[in-house]
Scaffold this motif. Structure first.
Motif, PDB file in Angstrom:
ATOM      1  N   VAL A  34       0.849  -1.194   0.000  1.00 38.56           N
ATOM      2  CA  VAL A  34       0.000   0.000   0.000  1.00 38.56           C
ATOM      3  C   VAL A  34       0.880   1.238   0.000  1.00 38.56           C
ATOM      4  CG1 VAL A  34      -1.724   1.342   1.268  1.00 38.56           C
ATOM      5  CG2 VAL A  34      -1.925  -1.149   1.135  1.00 38.56           C
ATOM      6  N   GLY A  35       0.560   2.135  -0.896  1.00 40.33           N
ATOM      7  CA  GLY A  35       1.305   3.386  -0.993  1.00 40.33           C
ATOM      8  C   GLY A  35       0.423   4.581  -0.712  1.00 40.33           C
ATOM      9  N   ALA A  40      -0.877  18.158  -4.958  1.00 36.43           N
ATOM     10  CA  ALA A  40      -1.143  19.547  -4.612  1.00 36.43           C
ATOM     11  C   ALA A  40      -1.768  20.238  -5.822  1.00 36.43           C
ATOM     12  CB  ALA A  40       0.151  20.234  -4.211  1.00 36.43           C
ATOM     13  N   PRO A  41      -2.483  21.327  -5.596  1.00 34.88           N
ATOM     14  CA  PRO A  41      -3.113  22.038  -6.714  1.00 34.88           C
ATOM     15  C   PRO A  41      -2.098  22.408  -7.785  1.00 34.88           C
ATOM     16  CG  PRO A  41      -3.913  22.883  -4.636  1.00 34.88           C
ATOM     17  CD  PRO A  41      -2.798  21.943  -4.301  1.00 34.88           C
ATOM     18  N   GLY A  42      -2.409  22.050  -9.014  1.00 35.84           N
ATOM     19  CA  GLY A  42      -1.545  22.403 -10.131  1.00 35.84           C
ATOM     20  C   GLY A  42      -0.295  21.565 -10.277  1.00 35.84           C
ATOM     21  N   LYS A  43      -0.177  20.526  -9.468  1.00 32.45           N
ATOM     22  CA  LYS A  43       1.029  19.694  -9.510  1.00 32.45           C
ATOM     23  C   LYS A  43       0.678  18.255  -9.831  1.00 32.45           C
ATOM     24  CE  LYS A  43       3.926  22.422  -6.411  1.00 32.45           C
ATOM     25  NZ  LYS A  43       4.849  22.368  -5.247  1.00 32.45           N
ATOM     26  N   GLU A  44       1.715  17.515 -10.213  1.00 38.11           N
ATOM     27  CA  GLU A  44       1.544  16.087 -10.488  1.00 38.11           C
ATOM     28  C   GLU A  44       1.350  15.318  -9.177  1.00 38.11           C
ATOM     29  OE1 GLU A  44       2.057  15.895 -14.657  1.00 38.11           O
ATOM     30  OE2 GLU A  44       2.365  14.088 -13.491  1.00 38.11           O
ATOM     31  N   ARG A  45       0.680  14.189  -9.279  1.00 36.06           N
ATOM     32  CA  ARG A  45       0.562  13.300  -8.126  1.00 36.06           C
ATOM     33  C   ARG A  45       1.928  12.664  -7.890  1.00 36.06           C
ATOM     34  NH1 ARG A  45      -4.626   9.427  -7.695  1.00 36.06           N
ATOM     35  NH2 ARG A  45      -5.492  11.453  -8.265  1.00 36.06           N
ATOM     36  N   GLU A  46       2.359  12.682  -6.625  1.00 37.19           N
ATOM     37  CA  GLU A  46       3.676  12.162  -6.301  1.00 37.19           C
ATOM     38  C   GLU A  46       3.608  11.137  -5.187  1.00 37.19           C
ATOM     39  OE1 GLU A  46       6.103  15.460  -5.071  1.00 37.19           O
ATOM     40  OE2 GLU A  46       4.776  16.008  -3.400  1.00 37.19           O
ATOM     41  N   ALA A  47       4.545  10.203  -5.221  1.00 40.08           N
ATOM     42  CA  ALA A  47       4.599   9.165  -4.200  1.00 40.08           C
ATOM     43  C   ALA A  47       5.181   9.724  -2.915  1.00 40.08           C
ATOM     44  CB  ALA A  47       5.434   7.991  -4.691  1.00 40.08           C
ATOM     45  N   VAL A  48       4.591   9.329  -1.813  1.00 38.57           N
ATOM     46  CA  VAL A  48       5.004   9.791  -0.491  1.00 38.57           C
ATOM     47  C   VAL A  48       5.650   8.665   0.304  1.00 38.57           C
ATOM     48  CG1 VAL A  48       4.188  10.702   1.709  1.00 38.57           C
ATOM     49  CG2 VAL A  48       3.205  11.553  -0.445  1.00 38.57           C
ATOM     50  N   SER A  49       4.991   7.519   0.344  1.00 35.92           N
ATOM     51  CA  SER A  49       5.479   6.415   1.163  1.00 35.92           C
ATOM     52  C   SER A  49       4.809   5.131   0.702  1.00 35.92           C
ATOM     53  CB  SER A  49       5.154   6.670   2.638  1.00 35.92           C
ATOM     54  OG  SER A  49       5.687   5.649   3.459  1.00 35.92           O
ATOM     55  N   CYS A  50       5.429   4.006   1.053  1.00 39.91           N
ATOM     56  CA  CYS A  50       4.859   2.720   0.671  1.00 39.91           C
ATOM     57  C   CYS A  50       5.258   1.683   1.711  1.00 39.91           C
ATOM     58  CB  CYS A  50       5.366   2.306  -0.709  1.00 39.91           C
ATOM     59  SG  CYS A  50       4.616   0.810  -1.369  1.00 39.91           S
ATOM     60  N   ASN A  57       8.766  -4.037   5.005  1.00 36.58           N
ATOM     61  CA  ASN A  57       9.556  -3.108   4.187  1.00 36.58           C
ATOM     62  C   ASN A  57       8.791  -1.821   3.970  1.00 36.58           C
ATOM     63  OD1 ASN A  57      11.981  -4.765   3.347  1.00 36.58           O
ATOM     64  ND2 ASN A  57      10.321  -6.097   2.702  1.00 36.58           N
ATOM     65  N   THR A  58       9.501  -0.717   4.100  1.00 38.65           N
ATOM     66  CA  THR A  58       8.888   0.580   3.894  1.00 38.65           C
ATOM     67  C   THR A  58       9.788   1.447   3.016  1.00 38.65           C
ATOM     68  OG1 THR A  58       9.886   1.456   5.921  1.00 38.65           O
ATOM     69  CG2 THR A  58       7.654   0.567   6.097  1.00 38.65           C
ATOM     70  N   TRP A  59       9.168   2.432   2.399  1.00 38.84           N
ATOM     71  CA  TRP A  59       9.888   3.386   1.560  1.00 38.84           C
ATOM     72  C   TRP A  59       9.296   4.765   1.811  1.00 38.84           C
ATOM     73  CZ3 TRP A  59       7.841   6.776  -1.936  1.00 38.84           C
ATOM     74  CH2 TRP A  59       8.774   7.496  -2.716  1.00 38.84           C
ATOM     75  N   THR A  78      -5.994  -2.079   7.486  1.00 41.23           N
ATOM     76  CA  THR A  78      -5.810  -0.632   7.503  1.00 41.23           C
ATOM     77  C   THR A  78      -4.321  -0.279   7.457  1.00 41.23           C
ATOM     78  OG1 THR A  78      -7.836  -0.355   8.783  1.00 41.23           O
ATOM     79  CG2 THR A  78      -6.322   1.508   8.751  1.00 41.23           C
ATOM     80  N   VAL A  79      -4.029   0.749   6.681  1.00 41.14           N
ATOM     81  CA  VAL A  79      -2.694   1.339   6.644  1.00 41.14           C
ATOM     82  C   VAL A  79      -2.784   2.751   7.193  1.00 41.14           C
ATOM     83  CG1 VAL A  79      -0.887   2.206   5.109  1.00 41.14           C
ATOM     84  CG2 VAL A  79      -1.823  -0.065   4.749  1.00 41.14           C
ATOM     85  N   TYR A  80      -1.755   3.149   7.917  1.00 47.55           N
ATOM     86  CA  TYR A  80      -1.723   4.464   8.533  1.00 47.55           C
ATOM     87  C   TYR A  80      -0.542   5.269   8.001  1.00 47.55           C
ATOM     88  CZ  TYR A  80      -4.666   1.959  11.821  1.00 47.55           C
ATOM     89  OH  TYR A  80      -5.651   1.192  12.381  1.00 47.55           O
ATOM     90  N   LEU A  81      -0.702   6.574   7.983  1.00 47.36           N
ATOM     91  CA  LEU A  81       0.405   7.472   7.693  1.00 47.36           C
ATOM     92  C   LEU A  81       0.416   8.532   8.795  1.00 47.36           C
ATOM     93  CD1 LEU A  81       2.670   8.076   5.628  1.00 47.36           C
ATOM     94  CD2 LEU A  81       1.125   9.781   4.633  1.00 47.36           C
TER      95      LEU A  81
END
Length: 126
Positions: A34-35, A40-50, A57-59, A78-81
């Motif tokens: 799960v990632g 953000a407004p006007g920006k590309e979707r970007e990866a934060v964590s996985c 394993n985490t990234w 459930t996954v939490y951030l």
């Protein structure tokens, strides 16, 4: 029916904390990485964590390392951030996504994710 439900967003002051949750149903949750992504407004979707299916394993993206922590509870599907030391640049809609058979080199590739949640808005502002 497959569902991913992201929640926990809101308005927080700079320096504050929030915990996002991603509740899953309709698929074999612990077989999927799960990632978290954000847009953000006007920006590309970007990866934060996985996090891997087992949670072993985490990234993290460089811009959140040391501030965000990803975890999962497979018994609760459930996954939490956990997000801390938030700043205005963290303002975005946060999405969770699940991927089967994800390899480490592909964690940032949106196309590798099979299921997506609807997003939850995080606003960091004073």
């Amino acid at each position: 029916e497959v569902q991913l439900q992201a929640s926990g967003g809101g308005l927080v002051q700079p320096g504050g904390s929030l915990r996002l949750s991603c509740a899953a149903s309709g698929f074999s949750f612990d077989d999927y990485a799960v990632g978290w992504f954000r847009q953000a407004p006007g920006k590309e979707r970007e990866a934060v964590s996985c996090i891997s299916g087992s949670g072993g394993n985490t990234w993290y993206a460089d811009f959140v390392k040391g501030r965000f922590t990803i975890s999962r509870d497979n018994a609760a599907n459930t996954v939490y951030l956990q997000m801390s030391s938030l700043n205005p640049d963290d303002t975005a809609v946060y999405y969770c996504a699940a991927a089967f058979g994800l390899i480490a080199s592909s964690v940032t590739n949106k196309d590798q994710y099979d299921y997506w949640g609807q997003g939850t808005l995080v606003t960091v502002s004073s």
